[in-house]
Design a protein around this motif. Structure first.
Motif, mmCIF file in Angstrom:
data_model
loop_
_atom_site.group_PDB
_atom_site.id
_atom_site.type_symbol
_atom_site.label_atom_id
_atom_site.label_comp_id
_atom_site.label_asym_id
_atom_site.label_seq_id
_atom_site.Cartn_x
_atom_site.Cartn_y
_atom_site.Cartn_z
ATOM 1 N N MET A 1 0.845 -1.208 0.000
ATOM 2 C CA MET A 1 0.000 0.000 0.000
ATOM 3 C C MET A 1 0.877 1.253 0.000
ATOM 4 O O MET A 1 1.845 1.336 0.739
ATOM 5 C CB MET A 1 -0.904 -0.003 1.239
ATOM 6 N N THR A 2 0.531 2.228 -0.840
ATOM 7 C CA THR A 2 1.293 3.475 -0.923
ATOM 8 C C THR A 2 1.072 4.315 0.332
ATOM 9 O O THR A 2 -0.030 4.376 0.864
ATOM 10 C CB THR A 2 0.844 4.289 -2.158
ATOM 11 N N ASP A 3 2.146 4.954 0.799
ATOM 12 C CA ASP A 3 2.021 5.841 1.949
ATOM 13 C C ASP A 3 1.088 6.998 1.610
ATOM 14 O O ASP A 3 1.048 7.453 0.454
ATOM 15 C CB ASP A 3 3.392 6.406 2.337
ATOM 16 N N PRO A 4 0.359 7.511 2.599
ATOM 17 C CA PRO A 4 -0.532 8.643 2.330
ATOM 18 C C PRO A 4 0.247 9.877 1.896
ATOM 19 O O PRO A 4 1.406 10.066 2.268
ATOM 20 C CB PRO A 4 -1.214 8.903 3.682
ATOM 21 N N ILE A 5 -0.389 10.689 1.084
ATOM 22 C CA ILE A 5 0.130 12.020 0.805
ATOM 23 C C ILE A 5 0.015 12.829 2.094
ATOM 24 O O ILE A 5 -1.028 12.800 2.763
ATOM 25 C CB ILE A 5 -0.690 12.699 -0.312
ATOM 26 N N ILE A 6 1.074 13.542 2.464
ATOM 27 C CA ILE A 6 1.047 14.362 3.673
ATOM 28 C C ILE A 6 0.982 15.835 3.284
ATOM 29 O O ILE A 6 1.810 16.320 2.504
ATOM 30 C CB ILE A 6 2.272 14.093 4.563
ATOM 31 N N LEU A 7 -0.018 16.508 3.813
ATOM 32 C CA LEU A 7 -0.211 17.939 3.587
ATOM 33 C C LEU A 7 0.124 18.666 4.883
ATOM 34 O O LEU A 7 -0.499 18.431 5.920
ATOM 35 C CB LEU A 7 -1.664 18.210 3.178
ATOM 36 N N ALA A 8 1.124 19.536 4.841
ATOM 37 C CA ALA A 8 1.545 20.307 6.021
ATOM 38 C C ALA A 8 0.768 21.621 6.075
ATOM 39 O O ALA A 8 0.728 22.365 5.085
ATOM 40 C CB ALA A 8 3.043 20.587 5.977
ATOM 41 N N VAL A 9 0.152 21.884 7.224
ATOM 42 C CA VAL A 9 -0.605 23.129 7.384
ATOM 43 C C VAL A 9 -0.057 23.890 8.588
ATOM 44 O O VAL A 9 0.435 23.279 9.539
ATOM 45 C CB VAL A 9 -2.113 22.865 7.549
ATOM 46 N N PRO A 10 -0.127 25.226 8.545
ATOM 47 C CA PRO A 10 0.444 26.020 9.636
ATOM 48 C C PRO A 10 -0.543 26.211 10.778
ATOM 49 O O PRO A 10 -1.756 26.306 10.572
ATOM 50 C CB PRO A 10 0.750 27.358 8.960
ATOM 51 N N LYS A 11 -0.026 26.298 11.984
ATOM 52 C CA LYS A 11 -0.864 26.634 13.132
ATOM 53 C C LYS A 11 -1.308 28.088 13.024
ATOM 54 O O LYS A 11 -0.668 28.895 12.364
ATOM 55 C CB LYS A 11 -0.067 26.445 14.428
ATOM 56 N N GLN B 1 4.497 16.139 1.230
ATOM 57 C CA GLN B 1 4.498 16.341 -0.227
ATOM 58 C C GLN B 1 3.917 17.696 -0.622
ATOM 59 O O GLN B 1 4.304 18.283 -1.622
ATOM 60 C CB GLN B 1 3.706 15.210 -0.911
ATOM 61 N N LEU B 2 2.964 18.180 0.164
ATOM 62 C CA LEU B 2 2.336 19.475 -0.103
ATOM 63 C C LEU B 2 2.237 20.262 1.190
ATOM 64 O O LEU B 2 2.336 19.698 2.286
ATOM 65 C CB LEU B 2 0.921 19.310 -0.684
ATOM 66 N N GLY B 3 2.017 21.575 1.060
ATOM 67 C CA GLY B 3 1.860 22.412 2.245
ATOM 68 C C GLY B 3 1.145 23.700 1.909
ATOM 69 O O GLY B 3 0.979 24.052 0.736
ATOM 70 N N ILE B 4 0.715 24.380 2.950
ATOM 71 C CA ILE B 4 0.113 25.711 2.816
ATOM 72 C C ILE B 4 0.968 26.659 3.644
ATOM 73 O O ILE B 4 1.177 26.436 4.843
ATOM 74 C CB ILE B 4 -1.343 25.715 3.316
ATOM 75 N N VAL B 5 1.469 27.715 2.995
ATOM 76 C CA VAL B 5 2.414 28.583 3.684
ATOM 77 C C VAL B 5 2.369 29.987 3.087
ATOM 78 O O VAL B 5 2.029 30.152 1.903
ATOM 79 C CB VAL B 5 3.841 27.993 3.603
ATOM 80 N N GLY B 6 2.702 30.978 3.895
ATOM 81 C CA GLY B 6 2.716 32.356 3.419
ATOM 82 C C GLY B 6 3.863 32.620 2.462
ATOM 83 O O GLY B 6 4.936 32.016 2.559
ATOM 84 N N SER B 7 3.645 33.554 1.550
ATOM 85 C CA SER B 7 4.703 33.905 0.603
ATOM 86 C C SER B 7 5.892 34.545 1.312
ATOM 87 O O SER B 7 7.002 34.568 0.774
ATOM 88 C CB SER B 7 4.159 34.840 -0.481
ATOM 89 N N ASP B 8 5.681 35.048 2.539
ATOM 90 C CA ASP B 8 6.795 35.586 3.318
ATOM 91 C C ASP B 8 7.810 34.491 3.650
ATOM 92 O O ASP B 8 9.026 34.691 3.557
ATOM 93 C CB ASP B 8 6.293 36.235 4.603
ATOM 94 N N VAL B 9 7.306 33.314 4.023
ATOM 95 C CA VAL B 9 8.187 32.189 4.356
ATOM 96 C C VAL B 9 8.936 31.718 3.115
ATOM 97 O O VAL B 9 10.142 31.436 3.164
ATOM 98 C CB VAL B 9 7.375 31.028 4.983
ATOM 99 N N LEU B 10 8.249 31.655 1.989
ATOM 100 C CA LEU B 10 8.898 31.230 0.740
ATOM 101 C C LEU B 10 10.015 32.198 0.363
ATOM 102 O O LEU B 10 11.101 31.783 -0.062
ATOM 103 C CB LEU B 10 7.875 31.161 -0.392
ATOM 104 N N ALA B 11 9.763 33.487 0.525
ATOM 105 C CA ALA B 11 10.779 34.479 0.172
ATOM 106 C C ALA B 11 11.974 34.429 1.125
ATOM 107 O O ALA B 11 13.117 34.642 0.714
ATOM 108 C CB ALA B 11 10.165 35.878 0.182
ATOM 109 N N GLU B 12 11.720 34.122 2.396
ATOM 110 C CA GLU B 12 12.807 34.087 3.373
ATOM 111 C C GLU B 12 13.722 32.897 3.146
ATOM 112 O O GLU B 12 14.944 33.015 3.225
ATOM 113 C CB GLU B 12 12.231 34.062 4.802
ATOM 114 N N PHE B 13 13.139 31.731 2.838
ATOM 115 C CA PHE B 13 13.953 30.524 2.714
ATOM 116 C C PHE B 13 14.390 30.229 1.281
ATOM 117 O O PHE B 13 15.453 29.663 1.064
ATOM 118 C CB PHE B 13 13.193 29.317 3.281
ATOM 119 N N ASP B 14 13.553 30.574 0.299
ATOM 120 C CA ASP B 14 13.908 30.411 -1.113
ATOM 121 C C ASP B 14 14.423 29.009 -1.422
ATOM 122 O O ASP B 14 15.463 28.832 -2.059
ATOM 123 C CB ASP B 14 14.946 31.470 -1.514
#
Length: 220
Positions: free
Chosen positions: A1-11, A70-83
């Protein structure tokens, strides 16, 4: 059985706005997810092929970039900081609206002009964004890294200015600070691990399409 897709969400605030989007995509977390007393970090959903993890906003990008989710929901601020080069951000979800701003004590702001700065000392949890922003103007930015309580820095002499997320501006005002410059507008994005996008395309691509339609529907 394939492992579940994991979606990371922020508190926190973004998660509250994201839950209706998840529902429109057809993802409903197990009841424990809404239990504020629960210490659990990983949750099942109504879809056996999808699990959720709930982590700090800055950690969402790290989990997805390194393939732990595999997927996540995150602010564009975090994406810009870590790149992270390992991340693909295909959908602007249109939630989590705020901005990254420079602020300083209100009495200083009344007579200050950012265009005249040549060197600034700034307290922030966004040192890379801050340095890039000021370097583009030929301004040297000395950053003091903090993870919270940014508004205390000017009062206690740590740094005269801060760079932080601003939504209503109420927190700044209550701490005697005023915005003097907006660095970037921020919204939350759906992010995908690039390797997973290729190796698990049959599962990931329909999810991306589902989030895109949900975001477009919310904006309509």
């Amino acid at each position: 059985m394939t492992d579940p897709i994991i979606l990371a969400v922020p508190k926190g605030r973004i998660l509250e706005e994201a839950l209706p989007l998840l529902a429109r995509v057809g993802i409903v977390p197990e009841p424990d997810f809404g239990d504020k007393n629960s210490r659990a970090l990983r949750f099942r959903t109504n879809l056996p092929e999808i699990d959720l993890i709930r982590v700090r906003a800055f950690d969402v990008a790290t989990f997805v970039a390194h393939g732990a989710a595999q997927l996540g929901i995150v602010g564009s601020d975090v994406l810009a900081e870590f790149d992270y080069s390992e991340l693909y951000a295909p959908v602007d979800l249109g939630i989590g609206h705020c901005r990254i701003s420079v602020a300083e004590p209100a009495d200083m702001a009344a007579k200050d002009d950012p265009r005249g700065w040549s060197h600034v000392r700034i307290a922030t949890k966004y040192p890379h964004i801050t340095q890039r922003h000021f370097a583009a103007r030929g301004v040297q930015a000395e950053c003091v890294k903090l993870n919270g309580a940014m508004e205390l820095a000017p009062k206690l002499g740590l740094a005269p200015r801060i760079v932080d997320l601003v939504s209503s501006g109420r927190t700044l005002k209550e701490n005697g600070l005023a915005e003097v410059e907006v660095i970037a507008e921020v919204t939350s994005r759906l992010i995908v691990n690039r390797a997973a996008f290729k190796t698990r395309a049959a599962e990931v691509v329909p999810l991306v399409d589902g989030f895109r339609k949900a975001a477009e529907g919310a904006a309509a």
